[in-house]
Design an enzyme around this catalytic site. Structure first.
Site, PDB file in Angstrom:
ATOM      1  N   CYS A 134       0.824  -1.212   0.000  1.00 25.24           N
ATOM      2  CA  CYS A 134       0.000   0.000   0.000  1.00 25.24           C
ATOM      3  C   CYS A 134       0.863   1.270   0.000  1.00 25.24           C
ATOM      4  O   CYS A 134       1.983   1.258   0.509  1.00 25.24           O
ATOM      5  CB  CYS A 134      -0.870   0.028   1.236  1.00 25.24           C
ATOM      6  SG  CYS A 134      -1.858  -1.433   1.461  1.00 25.24           S
ATOM      7  N   HIS A 148      18.577 -36.429  -7.921  1.00 24.47           N
ATOM      8  CA  HIS A 148      17.918 -36.965  -6.737  1.00 24.47           C
ATOM      9  C   HIS A 148      16.410 -36.723  -6.788  1.00 24.47           C
ATOM     10  O   HIS A 148      15.743 -36.765  -5.753  1.00 24.47           O
ATOM     11  CB  HIS A 148      18.534 -36.359  -5.468  1.00 24.47           C
ATOM     12  CG  HIS A 148      19.988 -36.698  -5.342  1.00 24.47           C
ATOM     13  ND1 HIS A 148      20.439 -37.954  -5.029  1.00 24.47           N
ATOM     14  CD2 HIS A 148      21.100 -35.951  -5.570  1.00 24.47           C
ATOM     15  CE1 HIS A 148      21.767 -37.969  -5.034  1.00 24.47           C
ATOM     16  NE2 HIS A 148      22.190 -36.753  -5.369  1.00 24.47           N
ATOM     17  N   GLU A 150       9.062 -13.919 -11.828  1.00 24.00           N
ATOM     18  CA  GLU A 150       8.275 -12.805 -11.293  1.00 24.00           C
ATOM     19  C   GLU A 150       7.760 -11.855 -12.363  1.00 24.00           C
ATOM     20  O   GLU A 150       6.681 -11.309 -12.231  1.00 24.00           O
ATOM     21  CB  GLU A 150       8.999 -12.042 -10.173  1.00 24.00           C
ATOM     22  CG  GLU A 150      10.197 -11.233 -10.579  1.00 24.00           C
ATOM     23  CD  GLU A 150      10.863 -10.508  -9.403  1.00 24.00           C
ATOM     24  OE1 GLU A 150      10.176 -10.125  -8.445  1.00 24.00           O
ATOM     25  OE2 GLU A 150      12.083 -10.311  -9.457  1.00 24.00           O
ATOM     26  N   GLU A 185      18.622 -16.378  -8.459  1.00 22.49           N
ATOM     27  CA  GLU A 185      18.216 -15.029  -8.846  1.00 22.49           C
ATOM     28  C   GLU A 185      17.697 -15.001 -10.292  1.00 22.49           C
ATOM     29  O   GLU A 185      16.677 -14.375 -10.578  1.00 22.49           O
ATOM     30  CB  GLU A 185      19.393 -14.051  -8.671  1.00 22.49           C
ATOM     31  CG  GLU A 185      19.113 -12.614  -9.056  1.00 22.49           C
ATOM     32  CD  GLU A 185      17.966 -11.960  -8.283  1.00 22.49           C
ATOM     33  OE1 GLU A 185      17.463 -12.542  -7.320  1.00 22.49           O
ATOM     34  OE2 GLU A 185      17.568 -10.852  -8.696  1.00 22.49           O
ATOM     35  N   ASN A 224      -1.722   1.930   5.975  1.00 25.94           N
ATOM     36  CA  ASN A 224      -0.839   0.847   5.520  1.00 25.94           C
ATOM     37  C   ASN A 224      -0.506   0.019   6.747  1.00 25.94           C
ATOM     38  O   ASN A 224      -0.246   0.591   7.808  1.00 25.94           O
ATOM     39  CB  ASN A 224       0.489   1.379   4.972  1.00 25.94           C
ATOM     40  CG  ASN A 224       0.312   2.136   3.689  1.00 25.94           C
ATOM     41  OD1 ASN A 224      -0.768   2.184   3.148  1.00 25.94           O
ATOM     42  ND2 ASN A 224       1.389   2.744   3.234  1.00 25.94           N
ATOM     43  N   GLY A 225      -0.431  -1.295   6.577  1.00 28.30           N
ATOM     44  CA  GLY A 225      -0.088  -2.153   7.710  1.00 28.30           C
ATOM     45  C   GLY A 225      -1.243  -3.067   8.048  1.00 28.30           C
ATOM     46  O   GLY A 225      -2.181  -3.221   7.259  1.00 28.30           O
ATOM     47  N   LYS A 243      13.951 -13.834 -11.272  1.00 29.88           N
ATOM     48  CA  LYS A 243      13.710 -12.721 -12.198  1.00 29.88           C
ATOM     49  C   LYS A 243      12.736 -13.162 -13.281  1.00 29.88           C
ATOM     50  O   LYS A 243      11.798 -12.465 -13.608  1.00 29.88           O
ATOM     51  CB  LYS A 243      15.008 -12.269 -12.896  1.00 29.88           C
ATOM     52  CG  LYS A 243      15.934 -11.413 -12.108  1.00 29.88           C
ATOM     53  CD  LYS A 243      15.508  -9.979 -11.949  1.00 29.88           C
ATOM     54  CE  LYS A 243      14.649  -9.754 -10.751  1.00 29.88           C
ATOM     55  NZ  LYS A 243      15.218  -9.817  -9.436  1.00 29.88           N
ATOM     56  N   LYS A 287       6.590  -3.824  -4.221  1.00 31.17           N
ATOM     57  CA  LYS A 287       8.013  -3.471  -4.144  1.00 31.17           C
ATOM     58  C   LYS A 287       8.526  -3.571  -2.716  1.00 31.17           C
ATOM     59  O   LYS A 287       9.650  -3.985  -2.479  1.00 31.17           O
ATOM     60  CB  LYS A 287       8.202  -2.049  -4.676  1.00 31.17           C
ATOM     61  CG  LYS A 287       9.638  -1.580  -4.705  1.00 31.17           C
ATOM     62  CD  LYS A 287      10.430  -2.314  -5.765  1.00 31.17           C
ATOM     63  CE  LYS A 287      11.888  -1.917  -5.795  1.00 31.17           C
ATOM     64  NZ  LYS A 287      12.686  -2.913  -6.543  1.00 31.17           N
ATOM     65  N   ARG A 318       4.940   0.397  -6.093  1.00 33.73           N
ATOM     66  CA  ARG A 318       4.976  -0.402  -4.870  1.00 33.73           C
ATOM     67  C   ARG A 318       4.065  -1.620  -4.963  1.00 33.73           C
ATOM     68  O   ARG A 318       4.192  -2.543  -4.169  1.00 33.73           O
ATOM     69  CB  ARG A 318       4.536   0.461  -3.677  1.00 33.73           C
ATOM     70  CG  ARG A 318       5.486   1.584  -3.369  1.00 33.73           C
ATOM     71  CD  ARG A 318       4.859   2.588  -2.429  1.00 33.73           C
ATOM     72  NE  ARG A 318       4.621   2.030  -1.111  1.00 33.73           N
ATOM     73  CZ  ARG A 318       5.476   2.122  -0.086  1.00 33.73           C
ATOM     74  NH1 ARG A 318       6.610   2.747  -0.238  1.00 33.73           N
ATOM     75  NH2 ARG A 318       5.192   1.609   1.073  1.00 33.73           N
ATOM     76  N   TRP A 345      -2.968  -2.732  -1.448  1.00 31.90           N
ATOM     77  CA  TRP A 345      -2.549  -4.096  -1.814  1.00 31.90           C
ATOM     78  C   TRP A 345      -3.275  -4.993  -0.824  1.00 31.90           C
ATOM     79  O   TRP A 345      -2.977  -4.993   0.364  1.00 31.90           O
ATOM     80  CB  TRP A 345      -1.034  -4.211  -1.690  1.00 31.90           C
ATOM     81  CG  TRP A 345      -0.448  -5.470  -2.243  1.00 31.90           C
ATOM     82  CD1 TRP A 345      -0.053  -5.687  -3.534  1.00 31.90           C
ATOM     83  CD2 TRP A 345      -0.144  -6.675  -1.518  1.00 31.90           C
ATOM     84  NE1 TRP A 345       0.472  -6.952  -3.657  1.00 31.90           N
ATOM     85  CE2 TRP A 345       0.420  -7.580  -2.447  1.00 31.90           C
ATOM     86  CE3 TRP A 345      -0.304  -7.080  -0.197  1.00 31.90           C
ATOM     87  CZ2 TRP A 345       0.835  -8.868  -2.085  1.00 31.90           C
ATOM     88  CZ3 TRP A 345       0.099  -8.355   0.169  1.00 31.90           C
ATOM     89  CH2 TRP A 345       0.662  -9.229  -0.782  1.00 31.90           C
TER      90      TRP A 345
HETATM   91  C1  AGP Z   1      13.008  -9.196  -6.284  1.00 34.05           C
HETATM   92  O1  AGP Z   1      12.958  -8.871  -7.618  1.00 34.05           O
HETATM   93  C2  AGP Z   1      11.770  -9.040  -5.547  1.00 34.05           C
HETATM   94  N1  AGP Z   1      11.049  -7.921  -5.891  1.00 34.05           N
HETATM   95  C3  AGP Z   1      11.790  -9.421  -4.069  1.00 34.05           C
HETATM   96  O2  AGP Z   1      12.176 -10.744  -3.990  1.00 34.05           O
HETATM   97  C4  AGP Z   1      12.647  -8.583  -3.085  1.00 34.05           C
HETATM   98  O3  AGP Z   1      14.007  -8.785  -3.311  1.00 34.05           O
HETATM   99  C5  AGP Z   1      12.251  -8.979  -1.642  1.00 34.05           C
HETATM  100  O4  AGP Z   1      10.898  -8.689  -1.447  1.00 34.05           O
HETATM  101  C6  AGP Z   1      13.080  -8.308  -0.603  1.00 34.05           C
HETATM  102  O5  AGP Z   1      12.925  -6.925  -0.613  1.00 34.05           O
HETATM  103  P1  AGP Z   1      13.912  -5.966   0.142  1.00 34.05           P
HETATM  104  O6  AGP Z   1      15.260  -6.128  -0.462  1.00 34.05           O
HETATM  105  O7  AGP Z   1      13.341  -4.604  -0.051  1.00 34.05           O
HETATM  106  O8  AGP Z   1      13.908  -6.378   1.585  1.00 34.05           O
END
Ligand code: AGP
Length: 610
Positions: free
Chosen positions: A2, A505, A489, A482, A102-103, A486, A605, A27, A76
């Site tokens: 949010c 395995h 997502e 990673e 937010n929260g 990428k 985000k 975000r 969100w």
């Molecule tokens: C990565 O592309 C993601 N958006 C996500 O995994 C991100 O790295 C994770 O939410 C951690 O966020 P931060 O580094 O702000 O703590």
């Protein structure tokens, strides 16, 4: 997650709020709304499920929203599906008080039952709505007093923006465990979840702390604690350019941020190298502590956790002490064993990830020293850690992290080199060689970024696969994690990363003719082992796209269907190079699939809920 924006001043509030919300879109959200107050029209609320454009359309076609005080929100969903009713702002039954939040209010069920017992009718399924009704319950002509009363009752996390129709000269904000920034300007006073929402109006900001309540009016901002005692705030100057948070001619923020990586590394690393030596200004860790260090714990989520996985390989090599990497969401409930000689490194781009923050607090409670690697200045994690090292990547807007990941990697490596030097586990000549390698890194990345034609071609060849496996060993496994994240997502392709030796395995049963396998084989020491795993999947008919160093490409090409290369480098810096083609591959695949690259579905985000 949010986003909040608020304004009170001399200009029309609605355009400022809508512009601010647009800048918070990155975000992640599923609905949006604003509340604006004017003397003639009272409190006017517009909110809707869906993209911000839907809200803009309603505002621009409806009755003009007049007024110079207002609050806005992008939601969100956590409690209650994305819907018009569940969108913020939420309003008290008498329509006098509007709230954005937010929260999560953890005790909302008890409060709701209490209010329902008093006859209050609820309109949404959200936890937030209880705040609006509770405010009405306590309101006795002083909204600040009512907010203070409510804060003594609600439990959980909150950033709040509140306006009251009967008090049109002040806007109230409050925070606990969810970020809020106050902005000071000639035009009036601003409130936002992050600086990007208000930087066009002001660079003069202060960061609210937990337990603070702010009263914004058109001439300034006063801050209080929950006992309503006055608190002095330090002002900070936001020194990055407005353009840093704009696309600047690029189609997507993600692509822009991929291209910015060499510069981000120069900023993060080069300014910390003085006469060939690493200097961490402001680091409080003393040499004695570094020398007696027995163990390092790295805690993070998502891509930041993947940085930790690379960090484990590199720091253990440099320091010869155990490094344990934990997912923040697991760490805090795992009854962690920590010692006073342990260092806990938390990594977070946003500095607001709730799981990471909670894990860091737990580590600190157990007596460990904490050091945070964070990108967002003034964020909660940065403030609460014993030590903080900032990555100077600039604002990262795309949900998929790229330049923050790269700068985190570099900073963790620098910390490893610095510690190794203090501990005497790195010979001076080796120290100098690694610094030289580090200085060469951005130029090597630039070379890679210039020749991305191959990657575009392979993305066009592979974009319609529905399942992908990334495999690698050691550093390459960490990098595979990673690369795989990428891809999944932003392109929504099912993708998994496996330690290559583990395939046989179980997972190899999923490899059938035509399965796409991205084989990461940049790590020289294990290249032959990686090749055996490549041969295993080839034997089952996999289509293999390999990533290796230029010098090993001819050997790799004998066995696979396509090869991407990176320049050779010390192992320490290989993942920094290797990640670039993987980021670009994910980007171009998502582009071919027509995905919303900067705002992937369901993602946020900054993940400020557990
Ligand atoms: C990565 O592309 C993601 N958006 C996500 O995994 C991100 O790295 C994770 O939410 C951690 O966020 P931060 O580094 O702000 O703590």
């Amino acid at each position: 997650m949010c986003g909040i924006v608020g304004y009170i001043g001399r200009e029309a509030a609605a355009p400022i709020l809508l512009d601010g919300l647009q800048r918070l879109e990155y975000r992640g959200y599923d609905s949006a709304g604003i509340a604006v107050h004017s003397e003639q029209n009272g409190l006017q609320i517009v909110k809707t499920k869906g993209r911000l454009q839907a809200l803009v359309d309603i505002v621009s076609t409806g009755k003009p929203l007049t007024g110079t005080m207002g609050i806005g929100h992008t939601r969100w969903a956590t409690h209650g599906e994305p819907s018009d009713e569940n969108s913020h702002p939420h309003v008290s039954e008498d329509g006098r008080i509007a709230v954005v939040h937010n929260g999560i209010i953890e005790n909302y069920i008890q409060i709701k039952e209490f209010l329902q017992g008093k006859g209050v009718q609820f309109r949404s399924q959200t936890d937030t709505e209880v705040i609006a009704h509770l405010l009405e319950y306590y309101y006795d002509g002083d909204i600040l007093q009512a907010v203070a009363s409510v804060l003594h009752i609600i439990e959980g996390s909150y950033a709040l923006g509140i306006i009251c129709a009967e008090e049109s000269s002040r806007l109230i904000a409050a925070r606990k465990d969810s970020p809020l920034i106050l902005g000071y300007s000639e035009k009036g006073s601003f409130l936002a979840s992050d600086v990007t929402a208000i930087i066009r109006h002001t660079r003069d900001v202060s960061y609210m702390e937990d337990g603070e309540i702010a009263v914004l009016d058109e001439n300034g901002i006063r801050v209080f604690n929950t006992m309503l005692e006055s608190v002095e705030k330090e002002h900070s100057f936001v020194d990055w350019e407005v353009s840093a948070a704009e696309k600047g001619g690029y189609e997507h923020f993600m692509f822009k941020e991929i291209m910015e990586q060499p510069e981000a590394i120069r900023k993060t690393a080069f300014s910390r190298i003085v006469d060939g030596r690493i200097v961490f200004e402001g680091l409080h860790l003393n040499e004695e502590f570094i020398q007696s260090l027995k163990k390092i714990h790295i805690i993070a989520c998502g891509s930041s956790y993947h940085v930790g996985m690379v960090g484990k390989c590199n720091l253990e090599r440099l320091l010869r002490i155990p490094v344990e990497v934990s997912l923040a969401s697991e760490f805090r409930y795992a009854e962690p064993i920590l010692d006073q000689d342990d260092l806990v490194i938390v990594i977070s781009q946003s500095g607001e990830t709730l799981d990471t923050m909670a894990a860091m607090r737990e580590a600190s409670r157990l007596g460990a020293r904490t050091l945070a690697i964070v990108n967002v200045v003034g964020s909660s994690i940065a403030k609460q850690a014993h030590d903080v090292l900032y990555t100077w990547a600039g604002p990262e807007i795309a949900v998929a992290t790229t330049k923050a990941y790269s700068t985190q990697l570099v900073l963790l490596n620098m910390l490893g080199i610095y510690f190794a030097d203090v501990r005497g586990s790195l010979a001076p000549a080796e120290y100098d060689r690694l610094i030289r390698e580090l200085l060469e890194l951005p130029a090597k990345m630039e070379q890679l970024l210039e020749k991305n034609g191959d990657i575009q071609y392979y993305a066009s060849r592979y974009f319609n696969h529905e399942s992908v496996f990334f495999i690698g060993r050691n550093l390459d496994y960490a990098l595979s994690l990673e690369g795989s994240l990428k891809l999944k997502e932003i392109s929504y392709i099912h993708s998994e990363a496996y330690a290559a030796g583990e395939l046989k395995h179980g997972t190899i049963s999923l490899i059938v003719p035509g399965t796409l396998v991205v084989a990461v084989g940049t790590y020289g020491k294990l290249f032959d082992k990686a090749m055996s795993n490549v041969i295993e999947v080839k034997a089952r008919g996999a289509d293999v796209l390999a990533l290796t160093t230029e010098d090993r490409a001819p050997e790799m090409a004998k066995y696979v269907d396509a090869v991407l290369t990176v320049p050779s480098a010390d192992d320490l810096f290989l993942p920094n190079l290797g990640v670039v083609p993987l980021q670009l591959f994910a980007y171009y695949v998502a582009l071919h699939r027509g995905c919303d690259i900067d705002k992937p579905r369901n993602l946020a985000k900054s993940v400020t809920v557990e």
